[in-house]
Design a protein around this motif. Structure first.
Motif, short mmCIF file in Angstrom:
data_model
loop_
_atom_site.label_atom_id
_atom_site.label_comp_id
_atom_site.label_asym_id
_atom_site.label_seq_id
_atom_site.Cartn_x
_atom_site.Cartn_y
_atom_site.Cartn_z
N GLY A 181 3.54 -0.11 -7.86
CA GLY A 181 3.59 -0.73 -6.54
C GLY A 181 4.91 -1.39 -6.22
O GLY A 181 4.98 -2.39 -5.51
N LEU A 184 2.34 1.80 -3.35
CA LEU A 184 1.32 2.28 -4.30
C LEU A 184 1.00 3.77 -4.11
O LEU A 184 0.53 4.41 -5.04
N GLU A 185 1.33 4.30 -2.93
CA GLU A 185 1.15 5.75 -2.75
C GLU A 185 2.12 6.53 -3.63
O GLU A 185 1.90 7.67 -3.97
N TYR A 186 3.24 5.89 -3.95
CA TYR A 186 4.27 6.59 -4.74
C TYR A 186 4.29 6.19 -6.21
O TYR A 186 4.71 6.96 -7.06
N SER A 187 3.90 4.94 -6.49
CA SER A 187 4.02 4.46 -7.88
C SER A 187 2.85 3.55 -8.23
O SER A 187 2.51 2.65 -7.45
N ARG A 223 7.31 11.97 -11.88
CA ARG A 223 7.42 10.71 -11.16
C ARG A 223 7.97 9.66 -12.12
O ARG A 223 7.40 9.46 -13.20
N GLU A 282 0.84 -1.21 0.00
CA GLU A 282 0.00 0.00 0.00
C GLU A 282 0.87 1.25 0.00
O GLU A 282 0.59 2.22 -0.70
N LYS A 283 1.95 1.22 0.80
CA LYS A 283 2.84 2.39 0.85
C LYS A 283 3.50 2.62 -0.50
O LYS A 283 3.59 3.75 -0.98
#
Ligand SMILES: N[C@@H](CCC(=O)N[C@@H](CS)C(=O)NCC(=O)O)C(=O)O
Length: 218
Positions: free
Chosen positions: A54, A48-51, A65, A45-46
């Motif tokens: 995942g 997926l917050e950035y990419s 990004r 989940e963490k």
């Protein structure tokens, strides 16, 4: 202007994270690091917050990004062309060996996972992993003998090709893979690099242990 951010996994285990991290350090780019310990509850989940993929690494700069190690290296090289060799023929070789690393050597990667803080491990290599090892030694020798006269790295000065192959050189050290000739010198270059030492120092501070990546008798 906020600093660029590199999102990485565990320094001990995440070889794909190490690659752009090393390139950033060698280019002297000031960046913030976000570390997401891998394969624990909530890590997907963490990431997926950035990419959307995942996975780590992810590089974020001024609203841009970029994910995937090779894309990040290419992105950095747009502003910092020294990340590729200046000579077109050398650059073609460097790009080819980077792509070969990025898309290949599955047997070596699964048999010898990166374990940056480990040493004196012994793992029995199957035929495919032996073939991968031989091909990697051949790559290092071709780059060093043909293009490495200006310095100790694969193409003399540090390039994206080194970013890609440093984690492999670390595995050679961890698992005691014999490297003769040019390759022995290359492993020594990697192990004495200040930024590689800094990364290993970070790995040594980490407390997480990912059992599936702890391989070998010691
Ligand atoms: N092709 C990707 C591979 C990225 C990758 O597999 N990263 C691993 C860490 S080394 C990861 O995020 N694993 C966590 C997961 O798949 O959940 C790259 O070059 O960046």
């Amino acid at each position: 202007m906020p600093k660029p951010v590199l999102v990485i996994g565990n320094k001990n285990y995440s070889s794909w994270s190490m690659r752009p991290w090393l390139a950033l350090r060698h280019l002297g780019i000031d960046f913030d690091e976000v570390r997401i310990p891998l394969y624990i509850e909530g890590s997907k989940e963490k990431m997926l917050e950035y990419s959307p993929a995942g996975k780590v690494p992810v590089y974020i700069e001024a609203g841009v990004r970029v994910w995937d190690s090779l894309s990040i290296l290419e992105y950095l090289a747009e502003k910092h062309p020294s990340l590729w060799p200046a000579d077109a023929k050398a650059r073609a070789l460097a790009r080819s060996v980077c792509a070969e690393m990025h898309s290949g050597f599955a047997a070596l990667r699964s048999t010898l996972p990166m374990n940056a803080r480990a040493g004196d491990r012994w793992v029995e290599l199957g035929g495919d992993a032996v073939g991968d090892t031989e091909r990697i030694l051949e790559i290092w020798e071709t780059c060093r003998s043909g293009h490495g006269k200006g310095g100790p790295w694969l193409f003399g000065s540090f390039t994206a090709a080194d970013a890609m192959y440093v984690p492999v050189a670390l595995r050679f050290h961890t698992y005691g893979i014999e490297a003769g000739g040019f390759s022995k010198g290359y492993v020594e270059t990697v192990l004495s690099d200040e930024y590689v030492r800094e990364w290993i120092g970070g790995a040594e501070q980490e407390e997480e242990v990912i059992e599936k990546f702890e391989k070998g008798i010691y």
